[in-house]
Design a protein around this motif. Structure first.
Motif, short mmCIF file in Angstrom:
data_model
loop_
_atom_site.label_atom_id
_atom_site.label_comp_id
_atom_site.label_asym_id
_atom_site.label_seq_id
_atom_site.Cartn_x
_atom_site.Cartn_y
_atom_site.Cartn_z
N LYS A 138 -9.11 -51.41 74.48
CA LYS A 138 -9.75 -51.80 73.22
C LYS A 138 -11.06 -51.05 73.02
N THR A 139 -11.83 -50.92 74.09
CA THR A 139 -13.10 -50.20 74.00
C THR A 139 -12.87 -48.73 73.69
N ALA A 140 -11.83 -48.15 74.27
CA ALA A 140 -11.51 -46.75 74.01
C ALA A 140 -11.23 -46.51 72.54
N ASP A 141 -10.52 -47.43 71.91
CA ASP A 141 -10.21 -47.28 70.48
C ASP A 141 -11.49 -47.19 69.66
N GLU A 142 -12.48 -48.02 70.01
CA GLU A 142 -13.74 -48.01 69.27
C GLU A 142 -14.50 -46.70 69.50
N VAL A 143 -14.52 -46.23 70.72
CA VAL A 143 -15.24 -45.00 71.04
C VAL A 143 -14.60 -43.80 70.37
N PHE A 144 -13.27 -43.73 70.42
CA PHE A 144 -12.57 -42.58 69.86
C PHE A 144 -12.77 -42.46 68.34
N LYS A 145 -13.12 -43.58 67.69
CA LYS A 145 -13.37 -43.52 66.25
C LYS A 145 -14.59 -42.66 65.93
N VAL A 146 -15.55 -42.60 66.85
CA VAL A 146 -16.76 -41.81 66.59
C VAL A 146 -16.78 -40.49 67.37
N GLY B 196 -13.86 -38.88 68.44
CA GLY B 196 -12.60 -38.17 68.34
C GLY B 196 -11.76 -38.50 69.57
N GLN B 197 -10.46 -38.43 69.41
CA GLN B 197 -9.55 -38.81 70.48
C GLN B 197 -9.54 -37.75 71.58
N ASP B 198 -9.65 -38.19 72.82
CA ASP B 198 -9.57 -37.27 73.95
C ASP B 198 -8.17 -36.68 74.00
N GLN B 199 -8.10 -35.38 74.19
CA GLN B 199 -6.80 -34.70 74.19
C GLN B 199 -5.90 -35.15 75.34
N LEU B 200 -6.53 -35.75 76.36
CA LEU B 200 -5.73 -36.24 77.49
C LEU B 200 -5.15 -37.63 77.25
N LEU B 201 -5.54 -38.27 76.14
CA LEU B 201 -5.07 -39.63 75.89
C LEU B 201 -3.56 -39.68 75.75
N GLU B 202 -2.99 -38.71 75.02
CA GLU B 202 -1.54 -38.70 74.84
C GLU B 202 -0.83 -38.53 76.19
N THR B 203 -1.40 -37.71 77.04
CA THR B 203 -0.82 -37.53 78.38
C THR B 203 -0.92 -38.83 79.17
N ALA B 204 -2.06 -39.50 79.06
CA ALA B 204 -2.26 -40.77 79.77
C ALA B 204 -1.28 -41.82 79.28
N MET B 205 -1.06 -41.89 77.98
CA MET B 205 -0.15 -42.89 77.43
C MET B 205 1.30 -42.57 77.82
N ALA B 206 1.63 -41.29 77.83
CA ALA B 206 2.99 -40.90 78.24
C ALA B 206 3.22 -41.24 79.71
N LEU B 207 2.20 -41.04 80.53
CA LEU B 207 2.29 -41.39 81.94
C LEU B 207 2.43 -42.90 82.11
N HIS B 208 1.63 -43.64 81.34
CA HIS B 208 1.68 -45.10 81.37
C HIS B 208 3.07 -45.60 81.03
N ASP B 209 3.63 -45.10 79.91
CA ASP B 209 4.94 -45.57 79.45
C ASP B 209 6.04 -45.21 80.45
N ALA B 210 5.96 -44.01 81.01
CA ALA B 210 6.99 -43.57 81.94
C ALA B 210 6.95 -44.39 83.22
N ALA B 211 5.75 -44.63 83.73
CA ALA B 211 5.61 -45.39 84.99
C ALA B 211 6.03 -46.84 84.81
N MET B 212 5.70 -47.43 83.66
CA MET B 212 6.02 -48.84 83.43
C MET B 212 7.51 -49.08 83.22
N LYS B 213 8.25 -48.02 82.91
CA LYS B 213 9.70 -48.15 82.71
C LYS B 213 10.51 -47.72 83.92
N ASP B 214 9.84 -47.10 84.87
CA ASP B 214 10.55 -46.54 86.04
C ASP B 214 10.69 -47.59 87.12
N GLU B 215 11.90 -47.79 87.61
CA GLU B 215 12.17 -48.81 88.62
C GLU B 215 11.37 -48.57 89.90
N TYR B 216 11.10 -47.32 90.23
CA TYR B 216 10.33 -46.98 91.43
C TYR B 216 8.96 -47.64 91.40
#
Length: 483
Positions: free
Chosen positions: A346-354, A356-376
């Motif tokens: 939530k804090t990140a969303d507020e910071v990125f508004k002023v 700009g979005q960190d270019q690594l955010l999309e990578t972080a979110m993709a990593l998050h989604d992949a790890a949370m869906k992986d049985e391992y």
């Protein structure tokens, strides 16, 4: 033998047939109770086992050892719960501030308006350092790690306040619990919290090659911190309020986390009744490690190494093959999502508004989604933790090696809260002196040098290191020894 329903544990020592009953208090048993479980040494048994002196409890890494009773912070790792003095971290992050939560952690209750005003004033008034601090920081190399500087600076502070040193003023300086003792203790608390942002800002400006800034008046704790780091002479300079608020929230959620490695280090050091500045310096040194305060930095370096979101699947497979290390997931205590991670997002969303979005955010979110869906990762209960707040620090322009400092500055609050609690605990302070299980050589006699057989092998002899520059030339030179 105890009866069902009793708050006790019955233990049968099969070596002797004796039965011992150990009281259970607050779902804990006393480790010293096992010292009563003694047995005769078996034939051929090593005397170093000390069997006849009672059992020892072995707990490598303190996986299930409680060293004290505390009223400060509660964590339920299975449920993802974190509370300061009973207040959920989510409520505090939304409604409180870092300094108000600091008051809560140290003194046990939320302050009234007048109590908070007094506490805040004392903290902010103690932000100024002795002029010698300028020379102290300027003595570091231009590329010195800021955590090395901060650790050294806290130790340096102890040399200025002889009235704060039990070695000079008497070992009961902080343990009496009377008005004078408490006032001395509080004065050091004001100084350490107040100067933490000043010392951190000075470490930052050393790296920038800038002159140091005197702490301003009229700004909040985190606003003062940003001012001291960034002000270069602009008139009426005021840090961005969104960044000030974001940093305050991050400071609040990092203020304490029970008996983690650095807090335990502070208490271990403090148990010798050393001055609090030395204990805090020891905590900084512990927090500096990559398994603790350096984890934020490790997350960003991991994301940089991954690069684009499309590289995440290959990285995930490399982690499973143990070829890569996954940072930012899993926690020693939390077996589900770290409750602070939702506040960070939530804090990140507020910071990125002023910023700009960190270019690594999309990578972080993709990593998050992949790890949370992986049985391992699901099977291993590796959920995201608070270490992803490095994305916010990066977006705010902080260099990677400054991340541990941003962890240490707020954590001094928790360290001080636990240190104060230990100083005032019932029964006084006992020096922390854990036991070991000795498995080395039994008694053997000294061997004259000419009769020894060389022991060779990795880990068994000193390593040979390469020498260069002056050291190498000196080894090749000839000279007459002064001895």
């Amino acid at each position: 033998m105890g009866k069902p329903g009793q708050d006790s544990l019955s233990v049968t020592d099969n070596r002797t047939g004796k039965v011992y009953t150990i009281p259970i208090v607050d779902n804990a048993i006393s480790a010293t109770a096992f010292k009563d479980m003694k047995a005769a040494r078996k034939q051929g048994e090593r005397p170093e086992n000390e069997t006849e002196k009672g059992l020892r409890v072995q707990d490598r890494g303190f996986l299930n050892t409680a060293v004290m009773q505390s009223t400060i912070t509660y964590i339920d790792g299975d449920a993802g719960v974190l509370r300061y003095r009973g207040y959920p971290i989510e409520q505090l992050a939304e409604k409180s501030s870092h300094l108000e939560s600091a008051y809560l952690l140290i003194y046990g209750s939320l302050p009234t308006a007048s109590q908070y005003a007094h506490f805040e004033q004392e903290i902010m008034n103690h932000g100024v350092t002795h002029s010698d601090a300028t020379q102290f920081f300027q003595s570091f190399r231009y590329d010195a790690h800021p955590m090395s500087m901060l650790t050294s600076a806290f130790a340096m502070l102890g040399s200025y306040y002889s009235e704060a040193n039990p070695s000079l003023q008497g070992q009961r300086l902080y343990t009496k619990g009377d008005a004078a003792s408490l006032a001395t203790m509080d004065r050091q608390i004001y100084r350490i919290i107040g100067k933490a942002i000043t010392l951190a800002a000075m470490a930052y400006r050393v790296r920038q090659g800038r002159e140091f800034v005197t702490p301003p008046t009229g700004l909040s704790y985190t606003a003062s911190f940003l001012y001291q780091m960034d002000h270069i002479g602009e008139q009426d300079y005021v840090p961005n309020p969104i960044l000030v608020k974001a940093l305050d929230v991050l400071f609040l959620i990092h203020a304490d986390h029970e008996l983690n490695a650095s807090c335990t280090t502070v208490l271990q050091t403090g148990s010798s009744l050393v001055d609090p500045y030395s204990a805090i310096a020891a905590g900084c040194a512990s927090l500096y490690g990559p398994l603790h305060g350096g984890a934020n930095e490790a997350v960003i370096r991991m994301l940089i190494s991954i690069g684009k979101p499309e590289n995440v699947p290959a990285f995930i497979e490399a982690v499973k093959r143990r070829e890569k290390t996954l940072s930012g997931f899993g926690h020693r205590v939390y077996k589900t999502s770290d409750p602070r991670s939702f506040i960070v997002r939530k804090t990140a969303d507020e910071v990125f508004k002023v910023t700009g979005q960190d270019q690594l955010l999309e990578t972080a979110m993709a990593l998050h989604d992949a790890a949370m869906k992986d049985e391992y990762f699901i099977k291993r209960r590796l959920a995201p933790n608070v270490d992803f707040c490095g994305l916010i620090y990066r977006a705010m322009g902080f260099p990677l090696d400054f991340f541990p400092v941003l962890f240490a500055v707020p954590r001094v609050v928790g360290w001080l809260a636990h240190w104060r609690q230990m100083m005032l605990q019932e029964g006084g302070v006992k020096i922390w002196r854990p036991r070991q299980v000795y498995v080395g050589e039994t008694k053997r006699d000294y061997v004259p040098v000419d009769d020894r057989v060389a022991v060779e092998g990795l880990k068994q002899t000193p390593s040979k290191v390469e020498h260069g520059g002056i050291s190498k030339r000196s080894q090749l030179a000839s000279y007459k020894s002064k001895l």
